[in-house]
Design a protein around this motif. Structure first.
Motif, PDB file in Angstrom:
ATOM      1  N   GLY A  49      -3.944  21.532 -37.741  1.00  0.00           N
ATOM      2  CA  GLY A  49      -4.032  20.243 -38.417  1.00  0.00           C
ATOM      3  C   GLY A  49      -2.673  19.608 -38.663  1.00  0.00           C
ATOM      4  O   GLY A  49      -1.625  20.247 -38.542  1.00  0.00           O
ATOM      5  N   LYS A  50      -2.706  18.323 -38.992  1.00  0.00           N
ATOM      6  CA  LYS A  50      -1.480  17.550 -39.192  1.00  0.00           C
ATOM      7  C   LYS A  50      -1.417  17.009 -40.603  1.00  0.00           C
ATOM      8  O   LYS A  50      -2.399  16.489 -41.118  1.00  0.00           O
ATOM      9  CB  LYS A  50      -1.413  16.401 -38.190  1.00  0.00           C
ATOM     10  N   LEU A  51      -0.239  17.099 -41.188  1.00  0.00           N
ATOM     11  CA  LEU A  51       0.006  16.545 -42.516  1.00  0.00           C
ATOM     12  C   LEU A  51       0.956  15.376 -42.361  1.00  0.00           C
ATOM     13  O   LEU A  51       1.994  15.479 -41.755  1.00  0.00           O
ATOM     14  CB  LEU A  51       0.627  17.597 -43.434  1.00  0.00           C
ATOM     15  N   ARG A  59      -2.460  22.458 -46.929  1.00  0.00           N
ATOM     16  CA  ARG A  59      -2.451  23.506 -45.899  1.00  0.00           C
ATOM     17  C   ARG A  59      -3.782  24.241 -45.850  1.00  0.00           C
ATOM     18  O   ARG A  59      -4.289  24.563 -44.781  1.00  0.00           O
ATOM     19  CB  ARG A  59      -1.310  24.487 -46.185  1.00  0.00           C
ATOM     20  N   ASN A 103     -10.115  24.663 -44.036  1.00  0.00           N
ATOM     21  CA  ASN A 103     -10.196  24.160 -42.658  1.00  0.00           C
ATOM     22  C   ASN A 103     -11.161  22.979 -42.484  1.00  0.00           C
ATOM     23  O   ASN A 103     -11.749  22.820 -41.413  1.00  0.00           O
ATOM     24  CB  ASN A 103     -10.594  25.290 -41.698  1.00  0.00           C
ATOM     25  N   LEU A 116      -6.560  22.028 -44.210  1.00  0.00           N
ATOM     26  CA  LEU A 116      -6.288  21.667 -42.812  1.00  0.00           C
ATOM     27  C   LEU A 116      -6.729  22.781 -41.864  1.00  0.00           C
ATOM     28  O   LEU A 116      -6.634  23.966 -42.186  1.00  0.00           O
ATOM     29  CB  LEU A 116      -4.794  21.422 -42.596  1.00  0.00           C
ATOM     30  N   ASP A 157      -8.820  17.742 -40.007  1.00  0.00           N
ATOM     31  CA  ASP A 157      -7.840  17.795 -38.928  1.00  0.00           C
ATOM     32  C   ASP A 157      -6.526  17.153 -39.351  1.00  0.00           C
ATOM     33  O   ASP A 157      -5.468  17.465 -38.802  1.00  0.00           O
ATOM     34  CB  ASP A 157      -8.369  17.042 -37.697  1.00  0.00           C
ATOM     35  N   VAL A 158      -6.617  16.241 -40.319  1.00  0.00           N
ATOM     36  CA  VAL A 158      -5.456  15.469 -40.768  1.00  0.00           C
ATOM     37  C   VAL A 158      -5.532  15.283 -42.274  1.00  0.00           C
ATOM     38  O   VAL A 158      -6.607  15.002 -42.812  1.00  0.00           O
ATOM     39  CB  VAL A 158      -5.437  14.067 -40.099  1.00  0.00           C
ATOM     40  N   VAL A 159      -4.396  15.428 -42.952  1.00  0.00           N
ATOM     41  CA  VAL A 159      -4.275  15.060 -44.365  1.00  0.00           C
ATOM     42  C   VAL A 159      -3.158  14.031 -44.460  1.00  0.00           C
ATOM     43  O   VAL A 159      -2.040  14.269 -43.998  1.00  0.00           O
ATOM     44  CB  VAL A 159      -3.959  16.272 -45.268  1.00  0.00           C
TER      45      VAL A 159
END
Length: 142
Positions: free
Chosen positions: A140-142, A133, A108, A136, A111-113
């Motif tokens: 969160g956003k991938l 995953r 965790n 994040l 917030d973004v990858v």
């Protein structure tokens, strides 16, 4: 034809400078050209900015080669960390690691990858996606 291409590149450069202006001041000189190519960092920054919104986020860029996504997120004010196979002194804060092995970040942490243009080069892309995953946040956003 060469004169035409030179004029188009010059116009493109001026248009990007007009749009991003002083934001590019924090970007090292060698990386600014990434923003000025057609299909370059400027287009990526616009798309990602729409997805992320105006709030600064903790961003992990996996595969910083060329600095496009790394510096694109930096100039927008995000806190950016990189993960790359080799050291990249042009992208400070980049950790060295293999995307297919455990990443050196806690759960965790981001917030973004952003993993632009690396998944197709991995033999075990599912391992990289599992690590994304894990690092994040739940939303969160991938």
């Amino acid at each position: 034809m060469v004169k035409l291409l030179t004029r188009l590149k010059a116009r493109r450069h001026l248009a990007v400078l007009a749009e991003f202006g002083s934001l590019l001041d924090s970007c090292p000189e060698p990386y600014i050209s990434n923003f000025c190519t057609l299909g370059g960092a400027a287009e990526h920054v616009r798309v990602i900015q729409k997805l992320l919104g105006p709030t600064p986020q903790r961003v992990l860029v996996v595969g910083v080669y060329g600095g496009r996504d790394f510096w694109g997120m930096k100039i927008l004010g995000h806190s950016v960390t990189g993960l790359n196979l080799t050291p990249d002194p042009g992208c400070p804060g980049t950790q060295v690691g293999n995307a297919e092995e455990p990443w050196p970040f806690p759960d965790n942490a981001f917030d973004v990858v952003i993993a632009g243009e690396i998944l197709e080069h991995l033999i075990h892309d599912y391992k990289a996606l599992a690590e994304a995953r894990r690092v994040l946040t739940p939303d969160g956003k991938l």
